[in-house]
Scaffold this active site. Structure first.
Site, PDB file in Angstrom:
ATOM      1  N   GLU A  51      -8.929 -13.305  50.179  1.00  0.00           N
ATOM      2  CA  GLU A  51      -8.455 -14.662  50.445  1.00  0.00           C
ATOM      3  C   GLU A  51      -9.310 -15.697  49.721  1.00  0.00           C
ATOM      4  OE1 GLU A  51      -5.790 -15.720  51.728  1.00  0.00           O
ATOM      5  OE2 GLU A  51      -5.009 -13.864  52.577  1.00  0.00           O
ATOM      6  N   TYR A 134      -6.936 -22.800  56.329  1.00  0.00           N
ATOM      7  CA  TYR A 134      -6.020 -21.796  55.790  1.00  0.00           C
ATOM      8  C   TYR A 134      -6.661 -20.416  55.808  1.00  0.00           C
ATOM      9  CZ  TYR A 134      -3.963 -18.509  52.658  1.00  0.00           C
ATOM     10  OH  TYR A 134      -3.455 -17.333  52.172  1.00  0.00           O
ATOM     11  N   ASP A 152       0.127 -21.821  52.929  1.00  0.00           N
ATOM     12  CA  ASP A 152      -0.438 -21.986  51.595  1.00  0.00           C
ATOM     13  C   ASP A 152       0.603 -22.673  50.711  1.00  0.00           C
ATOM     14  OD1 ASP A 152       1.427 -20.005  50.991  1.00  0.00           O
ATOM     15  OD2 ASP A 152       0.051 -18.880  49.714  1.00  0.00           O
TER      16      ASP A 152
END
Length: 329
Positions: A51, A134, A152
């Site tokens: 990520e 996020y 996102d």
């Protein structure tokens, strides 16, 4: 009195069939999802690393670096034990190298506060250095099966077209978008994880920013943007230039520092010697000479180079000692 669905509050051209929408996108994802190493049987640490690396960086560039990192540092403890210089060299040309240092700091905190195990809740993840909302939501969802609202760029674009009927979402994330994403999220945790991954994949592969492949979309018939005749965006997205920017110069300077095992004399950044290896600074390998040549080929003016060097020092990506510039220890 029943609450008006958010899709209607936002002037959606038509009402979506929520349950059908979930089923069709989840089924599409199961059938067409890319086989990526951070999906499936991947430890939470691997998902966290992916990520961070995938922020503003395409999968094709991330995958080989991610695989190298996981082989070299399979746990937060192994990564935390590495030096910052090792981390920055391994980061290579992924861009935005501050991400590497933030991940390094997060790994150290995972070791210190969580016994070396990636925490499994949104709040604990958010408390780690360099982890935003996020990333905290994505890791909680994809690593631990939590029901979290993951939003996102790809998800925002799918929601904008599918529900609102707009070609693109707002230039920056809004509270209304987060509320819409929360409303669309399935109640079942497992279904919500698959939904998040499916919508993200749909935006990456089909509902792309340019040239969307609507003929391949599993929910074209429910899409408000298609129903509205695919209107043009309300604004023209600003791309991120590269040639001639401070970012390009910073990247070129970082390439020099990654190639060097010893401090690089400041003069070498400012003047391109005719033959580096034949001059006074003979302790640098040819890789440093090549990186310096690449830097000087940019024909950077002095203030821009000074900004690049100063910015790298300020960001902790470089250090200046009596012998010259080098990566942090």
């Amino acid at each position: 009195m029943p609450t008006t669905p958010l899709s209607l509050q936002l002037n959606c051209p038509h009402t979506l069939e929520g349950e059908t929408l979930h089923q069709e996108i989840r089924q599409w994802f199961r059938q067409t999802a890319r086989e990526l190493p951070w999906r499936g049987d991947c430890p939470p640490w691997g998902i966290l690393v992916s990520e961070i690396m995938l922020q503003q960086t395409p999968v094709v560039r991330v995958r080989p670096v991610w695989e190298e990192w996981m082989a070299r540092w399979p746990t937060p403890a192994a990564f935390a034990a590495a030096s910052q210089a090792e981390v920055l060299r391994a980061w290579g040309r992924l861009g935005y190298p501050r991400r590497a240092l933030r991940l390094h700091a997060a790994a150290a905190q995972i070791v210190q506060r969580h016994d070396g195990a990636v925490p499994d809740t949104f709040d604990e993840l958010l408390a780690l250095p360099g982890i935003g909302t996020y990333t905290a939501a994505a890791v909680a969802a994809f690593a631990f099966g939590r029901r979290e609202t993951v939003v996102d760029t790809n998800i925002r674009r799918v929601h904008a077209r599918l529900v609102i009927g707009q070609a693109l979402p707002a230039p920056s994330l809004t509270a209304a978008e987060m509320a819409l994403a929360a409303e669309l999220l399935p109640e079942d945790p497992a279904e919500s994880v698959e939904w998040n991954a499916g919508v993200m994949e749909l935006g990456a592969l089909v509902c792309t920013a340019r040239s969307p492949k609507c003929e391949l979309c599993p929910v074209t018939e429910q899409c408000a943007w298609v129903a509205a005749g695919q209107p043009e965006p309300a604004y023209v997205p600003k791309g991120q230039p590269w040639a001639g920017t401070d970012r390009q110069v910073r990247g070129a300077v970082m390439a020099v520092l990654r190639a060097a095992d010893a401090p690089v004399h400041p003069e070498l950044f400012w003047e391109a010697p005719v033959e580096l290896l034949g001059g006074a600074h003979t302790d640098h390998p040819r890789e440093v000479a090549a990186a310096l040549n690449s830097l000087h080929s940019l024909n950077t003016h002095a203030p821009q180079l000074q900004r690049a060097l100063g910015g790298l020092l300020t960001d902790g990506l470089a250090q200046l000692s009596e012998d010259g510039y080098h990566l942090p220890h």
